[in-house]
Design a protein around this motif. Structure first.
Motif, PDB file in Angstrom:
ATOM      1  N   THR A 356      68.175 -51.369  -5.592  1.00 36.42           N
ATOM      2  CA  THR A 356      68.565 -49.953  -5.595  1.00 36.42           C
ATOM      3  C   THR A 356      68.542 -49.395  -4.182  1.00 36.42           C
ATOM      4  N   ASP A 357      68.974 -48.155  -4.072  1.00 29.60           N
ATOM      5  CA  ASP A 357      68.869 -47.377  -2.836  1.00 29.60           C
ATOM      6  C   ASP A 357      69.579 -48.033  -1.654  1.00 29.60           C
ATOM      7  N   TYR A 358      70.867 -48.187  -1.816  1.00 28.45           N
ATOM      8  CA  TYR A 358      71.716 -48.745  -0.766  1.00 28.45           C
ATOM      9  C   TYR A 358      72.102 -47.659   0.236  1.00 28.45           C
ATOM     10  N   ASP A 371      66.831 -38.085  -0.746  1.00 26.54           N
ATOM     11  CA  ASP A 371      66.388 -37.043   0.181  1.00 26.54           C
ATOM     12  C   ASP A 371      66.367 -37.532   1.625  1.00 26.54           C
ATOM     13  N   ASP A 372      66.325 -38.860   1.828  1.00 25.67           N
ATOM     14  CA  ASP A 372      66.278 -39.384   3.203  1.00 25.67           C
ATOM     15  C   ASP A 372      67.588 -39.184   3.950  1.00 25.67           C
ATOM     16  N   GLY A 373      68.636 -38.758   3.220  1.00 22.43           N
ATOM     17  CA  GLY A 373      69.912 -38.520   3.873  1.00 22.43           C
ATOM     18  C   GLY A 373      70.672 -39.788   4.224  1.00 22.43           C
ATOM     19  N   LEU A 399      76.908 -30.075  -7.329  1.00 22.24           N
ATOM     20  CA  LEU A 399      78.305 -29.824  -6.961  1.00 22.24           C
ATOM     21  C   LEU A 399      78.507 -29.805  -5.449  1.00 22.24           C
ATOM     22  N   GLN A 400      77.601 -29.081  -4.748  1.00 22.52           N
ATOM     23  CA  GLN A 400      77.783 -28.940  -3.309  1.00 22.52           C
ATOM     24  C   GLN A 400      77.696 -30.288  -2.599  1.00 22.52           C
ATOM     25  N   LYS A 401      76.679 -31.065  -2.947  1.00 23.97           N
ATOM     26  CA  LYS A 401      76.513 -32.383  -2.306  1.00 23.97           C
ATOM     27  C   LYS A 401      77.705 -33.294  -2.620  1.00 23.97           C
ATOM     28  N   LEU A 402      78.179 -33.217  -3.838  1.00 24.03           N
ATOM     29  CA  LEU A 402      79.304 -34.056  -4.235  1.00 24.03           C
ATOM     30  C   LEU A 402      80.567 -33.658  -3.469  1.00 24.03           C
ATOM     31  N   GLU A 403      80.786 -32.367  -3.363  1.00 27.18           N
ATOM     32  CA  GLU A 403      81.971 -31.894  -2.635  1.00 27.18           C
ATOM     33  C   GLU A 403      81.891 -32.266  -1.160  1.00 27.18           C
TER      34      GLU A 403
END
Length: 465
Positions: A356-358, A371-373, A399-403
């Motif tokens: 996980t976490d690629y 959260d690590d960006g 929504l905001q992060k996806l956009e």
RNA sequence: UCCUCCUUAGCUCAGUUGGUUAGAGCACCUGACUGUUAAUCAGGGGGUCCUAGGUUCAAGUCCUAGAGGGGGAGCCA
């Protein structure tokens, strides 16, 4: 439901009700004997085992038995009786034999000897009549059934996502165009491009490369859904692990996080293996003996062990400290190559591994950002011998992060308005994954080429049958 | 798409340093055998050596190109 006057070979072999007259119908595998007695091995696909027909030659027209050769279709009526010979418990003493269709032995391609899988691919219309493909096709059915049963028993709904899609934004690969335009003289727009506005759907359309986006629409209403349908990739992939047309299972679950997703994937994969071990013993035993002596051992190992759960970052650390010289060096941010995946699964852990976490740079736009960006909640399940068998993730519900991600990757947002609406209205955490059905077939059957686990494979330069 | 290996009888394959009419096992056909198990035994028929060029006195064998297939890689499931 029972077909009057026909007993299936599988039932005849296991019924235990002897000394009764029955009729079996099927295809001849071999015939041997002398001028007094003939032995016919008959198979109807209900089991990998043949039933032995014993015929007293003088009781039958000479011309009839002459045509009972490998590949011929016949009906046999006779008494089911304990076998006098070794090698089988019961046999049928033939009273009458009806020939449905002869198979001229001079030109019938299948022989009672073994054939190479490469040769059988060239006669895919006849290879279902072999032991190997009979076993594979029965396993394919059993696995399909097990998949539907698993999801049904766990409260999932089977969602039919479209085969023809107007969306080109999924990014899972090259697509096959669907069009009714005249290819020799397509309508053009004023600037010389093909005018897809005049096409059947009034827009460009393609065959689906994934039902995931639509699956998410279903999950955000029914909570747990899954798709199981054909998937098309126009990639020029020439490998034993790729098909241009394959079947994919894509569960999608609201209110699941990445850990729930992993729990489901592991439970689901183990369930399929347990199911076929319990229901397809004869076929698996045949494949184990003929193709892969470690098949049953490997299947049993998978269901009796916990899958390893690790992260991409840990995997990179393992590779970097392995001391192994890889053709492609590893560093944080690079995608894992086949050789790396194989090392992790087959050398380091020696069992199925979930990573996980690629890094977000190497994964799709819809994956939930950590959260690590830097990383996203992707999930790859790696199997020994097969490599990547499952790819999935927790989805970005914000929504905001996806956009923002869509903008960064220059994905045409207007095509995804309906997808983004799910985040706009009543968004919820959710997750899902895709399982390549034929990849799972490879693991279950021990076959090494994906073209041998689907009845009629489609691959570059091959759409025969 | 890239790398690599392969292509000889219906199938699976052998064919040496280039050298007479290209071989085997199985399959097929004929015959033998009263219960076989991929039956066995004897005999027989069966070849565009992938295709097109080239080198050579001579090519299944060497060279070039193409086609088809296998394996590996990439893309991914």
């Amino acid at each position: 439901m029972k077909i009057k006057s026909r007993t299936k070979v599988k039932e005849a072999l296991t019924t235990g009700k002897l000394d009764r007259e029955i009729t079996v119908k099927g295809w001849v595998r071999t015939r041997r004997g002398n001028k007094n007695i003939a032995f016919i091995a008959l198979n109807d696909g209900s089991t990998i085992n043949n039933i032995q027909i014993v015929a007293d030659v003088p009781d039958f027209p000479e011309d009839l038995l002459r045509q009972v050769t490998t590949g011929a279709s016949i009906a046999v009526t006779g008494v089911l009786a304990p076998s006098q010979g070794k090698g089988q418990n019961v046999e049928i003493r033939a009273q009458s034999i009806e020939l449905y269709g002869a198979a001229d032995p001079l030109i019938y391609p299948l022989q009672k000897k073994g054939h190479s899988l490469e040769f059988l691919r060239e006669i895919a219309h006849l290879r279902p009549r072999t032991n190997t493909f009979g076993a594979i096709l029965r396993l394919r059915h059993a696995m399909s059934y097990a998949i539907h049963k698993y999801f049904n028993d766990n409260g999932f709904y089977y969602l039919h996502t479209p085969i023809i899609t107007g969306s080109d934004a999924e990014g899972a690969g090259e697509m096959f165009r669907v069009t009714t335009l005249d290819m020799t003289n397509p309508p053009k727009t004023p600037d010389g491009k093909i005018d897809f506005g005049k096409d059947f759907f009034g827009r460009e359309t393609n065959l689906t490369v994934s039902g995931q986006l639509e699956g998410e629409l279903g999950a955000l209403a029914l909570s747990e859904v899954y798709t199981f349908g054909p998937t098309f990739r126009a990639e020029n992939s020439n490998t034993p692990r790729h098909l241009a047309e394959f079947w994919m299972i894509e569960p999608e679950m609201a209110f699941y996080d990445i850990t729930d997703n992993m729990d489901l994937a592991e439970d689901f994969l183990k369930y399929i293996v347990v199911y076929v071990l319990e229901h397809c013993e004869d076929d698996l035993e045949f494949l184990n003996n003929m193709y892969d002596k470690e098949l049953l051992q490997r299947l049993n190992q998978v269901i009796s062990t916990d899958f390893v759960r690790t992260t991409y970052t840990e995997a990179i650390d393992i590779l970097n400290s392995s001391g192994v010289k890889f053709e492609f060096p590893t560093h944080w941010g690079s995608d894992l190559q086949s050789e790396h995946e194989r090392y992790i699964v087959e050398k380091h852990y020696k069992k199925p591994v979930m990573i996980t976490d690629y890094p977000k740079k190497i994964k799709a736009f819809y994956m939930k950002q950590n959260d690590d960006g830097k990383t996203v909640r992707a999930l790859d399940v790696l199997f020994p011998r097969i490599g990547e068998i499952v790819g999935g993730s927790q989805r970005e519900e914000d929504l905001q992060k996806l956009e923002n991600r869509i903008s960064e990757l220059n994905i045409p947002r207007e095509e995804l308005w309906w997808y983004l609406d799910t985040r706009r209205f009543g968004t919820a955490p959710h997750a899902g994954f895709g399982l390549g059905f034929e990849r799972m077939m490879l693991f279950i059957t021990g076959m090494s080429n994906i073209r041998d686990v689907i009845p009629f494979p489609r691959s570059p330069n091959n759409a025969a049958f």
